[in-house]
Design a protein around this motif. Structure first.
Motif, PDB file in Angstrom:
ATOM      1  N   TYR A  98       0.853  -1.087  -0.015  1.00 46.94           N
ATOM      2  CA  TYR A  98      -0.010  -0.077  -0.076  1.00 46.94           C
ATOM      3  C   TYR A  98       0.778   1.255   0.209  1.00 46.94           C
ATOM      4  O   TYR A  98       1.970   1.387   0.525  1.00 46.94           O
ATOM      5  CB  TYR A  98      -0.944  -0.012   1.300  1.00 46.94           C
ATOM      6  N   GLU A  99       0.266   2.287  -0.676  1.00 46.29           N
ATOM      7  CA  GLU A  99       1.061   3.638  -0.730  1.00 46.29           C
ATOM      8  C   GLU A  99       0.937   4.279   0.826  1.00 46.29           C
ATOM      9  O   GLU A  99       0.046   3.906   1.558  1.00 46.29           O
ATOM     10  CB  GLU A  99       0.447   4.619  -1.704  1.00 46.29           C
ATOM     11  N   LYS A 155      -2.439   5.598   2.944  1.00 47.48           N
ATOM     12  CA  LYS A 155      -3.390   4.607   2.514  1.00 47.48           C
ATOM     13  C   LYS A 155      -3.748   4.015   3.911  1.00 47.48           C
ATOM     14  O   LYS A 155      -3.024   3.645   4.600  1.00 47.48           O
ATOM     15  CB  LYS A 155      -3.181   3.808   1.383  1.00 47.48           C
ATOM     16  N   THR A 156      -5.140   3.513   3.979  1.00 48.59           N
ATOM     17  CA  THR A 156      -5.658   2.753   4.921  1.00 48.59           C
ATOM     18  C   THR A 156      -5.856   1.367   4.524  1.00 48.59           C
ATOM     19  O   THR A 156      -6.249   0.974   3.091  1.00 48.59           O
ATOM     20  CB  THR A 156      -6.768   3.275   5.837  1.00 48.59           C
TER      21      THR A 156
END
Length: 123
Positions: free
Chosen positions: A28-29, A32-33
């Motif tokens: 993930y970046e 982000k969640t």
């Protein structure tokens, strides 16, 4: 105090809200969640364990940053042969923050209504 045991990257972690955690690099970046797999939720005298009891429970985590771990030096040596090797590496890690532990947020009624309409239209 509510806590949860989550599974990330083949490892298990005991987490509570607001806690920072270093885990193996996530896909993930930053910012982000995501929702990791939950194995157990406990605290306040009750424990939820198993798929039936955990249905509706959710842990929300935020990827704060992607970082490099401490340098690890690996040395090899063979006696009386002059063989020496020195190698090292730095693990690629992600720093995450546990935002919430508990019930899933209910989905908006607008999405449910449109889903029902499309099902009836297909028939």
């Amino acid at each position: 105090m509510t806590y949860a045991i989550i599974s990330l990257g083949g490892k298990q972690y005991r987490v509570s809200e607001g806690e920072y955690l270093l885990v193996e690099r996530l896909p993930y970046e930053e910012g982000k969640t995501f929702n990791p797999d939950i194995l157990m939720v406990g605290g306040n005298g009750d424990t939820l364990l198993g798929e039936d009891e955990l249905k509706g429970q959710q842990v929300t985590a935020l990827v704060a940053a992607h970082v490099l771990g401490k340098k690890v030096i690996v040395g090899k040596h063979r006696q009386r042969t002059g063989y020496r090797r020195r190698n090292g590496h730095r693990s690629r890690l992600s720093r995450i923050v546990i935002q919430s532990i508990g019930k899933q947020a209910p989905r908006s009624t607008a999405k449910k209504a449109t889903a029902k309409k499309t099902e009836t239209e297909k028939k």
